[in-house]
Design an enzyme around this catalytic site. Sequence first.
Site, PDB file in Angstrom:
ATOM      1  N   GLU A 280      34.095  42.944  37.583  1.00 18.47           N
ATOM      2  CA  GLU A 280      33.115  41.990  38.109  1.00 18.47           C
ATOM      3  C   GLU A 280      32.847  42.241  39.595  1.00 18.47           C
ATOM      4  O   GLU A 280      32.272  41.398  40.268  1.00 18.47           O
ATOM      5  CB  GLU A 280      33.593  40.552  37.872  1.00 18.47           C
ATOM      6  CG  GLU A 280      33.601  40.177  36.397  1.00 18.47           C
ATOM      7  CD  GLU A 280      33.962  38.728  36.118  1.00 18.47           C
ATOM      8  OE1 GLU A 280      34.496  38.040  37.006  1.00 18.47           O
ATOM      9  OE2 GLU A 280      33.712  38.288  34.984  1.00 18.47           O
TER      10      GLU A 280
ATOM     11  N   ASP B  81      42.495  36.162  30.503  1.00 21.03           N
ATOM     12  CA  ASP B  81      43.000  36.277  31.880  1.00 21.03           C
ATOM     13  C   ASP B  81      44.453  35.803  31.952  1.00 21.03           C
ATOM     14  O   ASP B  81      45.281  36.383  32.667  1.00 21.03           O
ATOM     15  CB  ASP B  81      42.138  35.443  32.840  1.00 21.03           C
ATOM     16  CG  ASP B  81      40.701  35.942  32.871  1.00 21.03           C
ATOM     17  OD1 ASP B  81      40.475  37.140  32.649  1.00 21.03           O
ATOM     18  OD2 ASP B  81      39.796  35.116  33.127  1.00 21.03           O
TER      19      ASP B  81
ATOM     20  N   THR C 251      37.907  29.890  27.434  1.00 18.01           N
ATOM     21  CA  THR C 251      37.691  30.565  28.718  1.00 18.01           C
ATOM     22  C   THR C 251      39.035  30.828  29.399  1.00 18.01           C
ATOM     23  O   THR C 251      39.871  29.933  29.497  1.00 18.01           O
ATOM     24  CB  THR C 251      36.807  29.692  29.650  1.00 18.01           C
ATOM     25  OG1 THR C 251      35.683  29.245  28.909  1.00 18.01           O
ATOM     26  CG2 THR C 251      36.350  30.467  30.865  1.00 18.01           C
TER      27      THR C 251
HETATM   28  O1  RIB Z   1      37.372  35.252  31.930  1.00 20.62           O
HETATM   29  C1  RIB Z   1      36.774  34.037  32.269  1.00 20.62           C
HETATM   30  C2  RIB Z   1      36.012  34.180  33.550  1.00 20.62           C
HETATM   31  O2  RIB Z   1      34.937  35.083  33.360  1.00 20.62           O
HETATM   32  C3  RIB Z   1      35.377  32.920  34.056  1.00 20.62           C
HETATM   33  O3  RIB Z   1      36.225  32.185  34.893  1.00 20.62           O
HETATM   34  C4  RIB Z   1      34.104  33.414  34.722  1.00 20.62           C
HETATM   35  O4  RIB Z   1      34.026  33.165  36.090  1.00 20.62           O
HETATM   36  C5  RIB Z   1      34.020  34.892  34.401  1.00 20.62           C
HETATM   37  O5  RIB Z   1      34.439  35.670  35.452  1.00 20.62           O
END
Ligand code: RIB
Length: 312
Positions: free
Chosen positions: A156, A263, A259
């Site tokens: 990103e 991560d 979400t």
């Molecule tokens: O992986 C989830 C994340 O992807 C979100 O918090 C959003 O900001 C994107 O970066």
Amino acid sequence: MSLRGRRWYNNPNKWAGGGFMKVLNYGSLNYDFVYQVDHITAAGETQASEQRETFCGGKGLNQSIALAKAGAKVFQAGTVGSDGQMLLDELNRYGVDTAFVRMIEGETGHAVIQVDRNAQNGILLFGGANIKQSKEEIDRTLDAFEEGDFLLIQNEINLLDDLIDSAFDRGMCIVCNPSPYNKALENCDFSKISVFMLNEVEGFQMTGKKEPGKILDVMAKQFPRAEVVLTLGEEGAVYQKGSVRVKQDCIPVKVVDTTAAGDTFTGYFIAGIIKGMRPADNLKRCAKASSIAVSRKGAAPSIPTKDEVDIV
Ligand code: RIB
């Protein structure tokens, strides 16, 4: 291929719980605008949302917070705009070192996230400050790290190819979450990656294969020295190194918002490596952490602490 980026592998003090390596996460910091919707809006459709909330997010920030909550020392690098102080405060709250985050003029990155009735999401990114990295800043930041330290990256931010090359030249161990997978990654030399963290979608985009076993076969062939963690949503996750595969089932919970589940998994997995955990135990802990994250709303706020995860 030079083995420079992988020398740490043979150093048990660096790898097996020696605990003196540093983790640098060079990645995105976003404000997440999360909309509750009936379904993910289709092309040409207009849909009213039921609720909007704002959270701290960005794959970079989320993964740093997951690492910190899992008990690891982590340094965040990247860029926020003049409106980004809240993101720095959030990172600092969990003990993430933000000395390498620059605040520049302009807007912080953000994400527009739709969460549907089945807790699935669709994410639209605005890069903002995240895509304002410079080569000079990358070199200045990497100068503070050394051979054997970890570099964690997602896709990103801009200049990922330079970042990979510079970190590899310094002998860092590069962990790559190729998300979102897009054209920019085609410039990156993936043979320099030590650990891939990817989901089925990214696995398909990288290998052209849909079936998990086939994704892993292609990854093993193309990157024989790399470790791969393939997360499979409700089907759990698989770890691969060489011919060894370890499977972990998903821990069933009532899913509220997926979400940052990936991560959370990524942050906990690296923290587990640093603790010297065996892959099977590490995957189990990651599955527990992700199951807690999906049972809560938002990105960073949904990530559990190690006390919540390690409870028997
Ligand atoms: O992986 C989830 C994340 O992807 C979100 O918090 C959003 O900001 C994107 O970066």
